[in-house]
Design an enzyme around this catalytic site. Structure first.
Site, PDB file in Angstrom:
ATOM      1  N   VAL A  31     -11.198  -2.947  28.132  1.00 31.76           N
ATOM      2  CA  VAL A  31     -11.273  -3.083  26.947  1.00 31.76           C
ATOM      3  C   VAL A  31     -10.307  -2.546  26.022  1.00 31.76           C
ATOM      4  O   VAL A  31      -9.543  -3.401  24.850  1.00 31.76           O
ATOM      5  CB  VAL A  31     -12.412  -2.569  26.178  1.00 31.76           C
ATOM      6  N   CYS A  32      -9.680  -1.522  26.233  1.00 33.89           N
ATOM      7  CA  CYS A  32      -8.454  -0.996  25.386  1.00 33.89           C
ATOM      8  C   CYS A  32      -7.178  -1.871  25.551  1.00 33.89           C
ATOM      9  O   CYS A  32      -6.390  -2.122  24.825  1.00 33.89           O
ATOM     10  CB  CYS A  32      -8.020   0.537  26.211  1.00 33.89           C
ATOM     11  N   THR A  33      -7.006  -2.481  26.822  1.00 34.38           N
ATOM     12  CA  THR A  33      -5.997  -3.586  27.016  1.00 34.38           C
ATOM     13  C   THR A  33      -6.176  -4.713  26.070  1.00 34.38           C
ATOM     14  O   THR A  33      -5.222  -5.176  25.531  1.00 34.38           O
ATOM     15  CB  THR A  33      -5.723  -3.678  28.570  1.00 34.38           C
TER      16      THR A  33
END
Length: 601
Positions: free
Chosen positions: A298-300
């Site tokens: 998700v962070c990417t």
């Protein structure tokens, strides 16, 4: 290596055709020539042909195709083909089924000792043609299946599909034209085949597989599937396994077995497999073969998208976040709509990405009073943007399509909206190459289709369908793997034998257990626990009837509620040969053991 029909299909000498599913359901073919010879025919078909021959009335007019019923609907073909040409359309298949051959019947390991051999008959193909076939899917593979089925002489075909035609389908789904965009695939495909192939009747069903009760599938002699959805294939596989009935001696009732021919393609690779429910390995048995979806961090997706597909996945992920709708708090790297005044009504005036919350360190600031720094699609940055001038993707979606509307991956309007937002995000992060097809592929997890692969796999599937209905050749055992782009620089095919998984949740063996109708529930459970050799063993079982109603539980509040049932006879809760499902808190959640209670008075 090949296998044939299960031993139960082979029957017993002297009773051929009397207990066969295909023998009872295939219609006798009307003929104007001399009566059929008395020689035996394929065991699957004899029972029905003998039982219905007397009731068939001769055709009222000469058939356009000898041995086929006249079509029940007007076709789009105005010119009547020459009868001589039509009578020879399937002459090759008629020859295969009508001449003696050493390849007929089953020579593999599933052949019952003393089982009857395949017996050729010149009219066998006409009878096979009357089988009721369900084709699941009318997409890239489904169009090929329908074409091959119709041109192989099957005259009673049903097709089910929930999708509508998209402009991107036209390059490989050849039954559709530009004028058909937006129409149901099943309806258009059926109409095309009906108009193109005289004597064939294709009936369309628009909707999901789950829209029909399991009993509906009993109407069909064979199911052939061209699905691109694993969950749908699992549901269909389990439904056909659940439809299999058992005799009191524990043997399979062959009339209840509906063969499933499953095809699938992925780029230049494809597979075709024959599934005889509750006899061969089923689709669920091989779920371990499918790679796990690794997904994206998700962070990417939020802070550092690298691929065009990352942008589409991000938009879809945000639309699935129900908690975001209507909220005035925005996080770093969140995509928003920016309006020049007040609260945005819908999509706003421009798209941007939140770089920072300027009031992040002010604990007393209300969400609606916060100011944000936003990067716009043109690369410029704006600071001091009020929260009331920003609109989340979820809020804009609700304003466009209605509050609570879920994303329909098969609805073009929804996918166009997602693609537009993804393209805006790609522009902000300077990512090139995002196309509508890539948006569809990433959101729907679609592998690009190759028309030649669809053609090869469809041909293999229909080839197996012809064999499973006629016994004219041994069946595939049990999996065909096709690779159209091998490391050696060509294409290759191989067959693999998949064994049944003993603990499969779909085709685990159903146990026929004798019991006295007067035996109490408590006594039966105690006896079965002591006598059974289940692996894993029962520890704290729970029993339910065929409707799913629990009548025995071992622990918890439910056990207290059902305690009164322990002294009641089994016949108060289940009928003779009714299915009883057993679960256990010490088993994994997918393990279900099924029993057929053979109740004696």
């Amino acid at each position: 290596a090949s296998i044939g029909p299960p031993p139960q299909f082979a029957g017993t000498p002297g009773a051929r055709g009397n207990s066969r599913r295909f023998g009872q359901l295939l219609p006798a073919r009307p003929r104007s020539h001399a009566p059929r010879r008395a020689a035996p025919i394929c065991p699957r078909l004899e029972g029905l042909c003998m039982s219905k021959a007397a009731s068939e009335s001769p055709p009222s007019k000469k058939l356009r195709v000898e041995g086929l019923s006249a079509p029940t609907t007007t076709t789009a073909m105005d010119a009547e083909p020459a009868e001589d040409d039509l009578s020879q359309r399937w002459s090759s298949l008629a020859t295969i089924m009508g001449r003696p051959t050493a390849m007929g019947g089953e020579k593999g390991p599933l052949k019952l000792p003393g089982a009857e051999e395949f017996e050729c008959d010149p009219e066998l193909h006409e009878m096979v043609a009357g089988a009721k076939i369900l084709c699941v899917g009318a997409g890239g593979l489904g169009c090929e299946l329908l074409k091959d089925l119709a041109l192989s002489g099957f005259t009673d075909i049903h097709v089910i599909d929930m999708d509508h035609i998209d402009i991107t389908n036209l390059n490989r789904q050849f039954l559709f034209r530009k004028k058909d965009v937006g129409e149901p695939k099943a309806t258009v495909a059926a109409a095309f085949v009906n108009g193109r192939v005289p004597g064939v009747q294709v009936t369309a069903h628009v909707g999901k597989l789950q829209d029909h009760e399991p009993e509906w599938y009993k109407e069909y002699n064979l199911v052939i599937a061209g699905l691109d959805n694993i969950e749908a294939r699992r549901w269909l596989n389990k439904t056909l396994c659940d439809l299999v009935d058992y005799e009191e001696d524990g043997s399979i009732n062959p009339e209840s077995v509906i063969p499933l021919i499953d095809g699938g393609t992925e780029g230049f690779k494809g597979q075709a497999r024959v599934i005889l429910p509750m006899h061969t390995s089923c689709f669920e048995c091989t779920m371990d073969m499918f790679p796990q979806n690794k997904g994206k961090a998700v962070c990417t997706l939020e802070s550092n998208p690298r691929q065009p597909e990352d942008c589409a996945i991000y938009i879809f992920m945000k639309l699935e976040d129900d908690e975001k709708a209507g909220k005035a708090t925005f996080t770093t790297n969140e995509q928003v709509f920016v309006s020049s005044g007040g609260a945005a009504e819908g999509a706003g005036e421009s798209t941007g990405v939140v770089l920072a919350n300027e009031n992040a360190l002010d604990d007393d600031a209300l969400p609606e009073d916060c100011l944000y720094t936003v990067k716009l699609a043109d690369g410029s940055e704006q600071s001091g943007v009020k929260a009331t001038s920003l609109t989340s993707l979820k809020t804009a979606w609700d304003a466009t399509f209605g509050a609570g509307t879920r994303v329909d991956k098969d609805l073009r309007e929804h996918m166009v909206w997602i693609h537009s937002r993804a393209a805006e995000r790609a522009a902000i992060f300077k990512i090139d190459g995002l196309t509508y097809d890539k948006t569809l592929g990433s959101v729907k997890n679609i592998i690009p289709a190759v028309a030649s692969t669809n053609a090869v796999i469809a041909a293999a599937c229909v080839h197996e369908a012809t064999k499973v209905l006629s016994y004219c050749n041994p069946l595939l055992n049990t999996y065909l793997l096709y690779n159209g782009q091998s490391m050696a620089g060509g294409c290759d095919c191989s067959t693999l034998v998949f064994e049944r998984k003993l603990t499969c949740s779909a085709c685990r063996k159903v146990l026929v257990v004798p019991a006295a109708a007067s035996e109490t529930v408590g006594d039966f459970v105690a006896r079965f626990k002591a006598e059974s050799t289940l692996d894993p063993p029962m520890v704290e079982p729970q029993l339910s009837d065929s409707a799913g109603d629990v009548f025995y539980a071992s622990k918890g509040m439910l056990a207290q509620v059902k305690a009164a049932n322990l002294g009641q006879p089994l016949s108060d809760f289940v009928e003779h040969m009714e299915t009883v499902s057993i679960t256990d808190s010490h088993w994994d959640t997918e393990t279900v053991v099924k029993l057929k209670l053979n109740l004696s008075s």
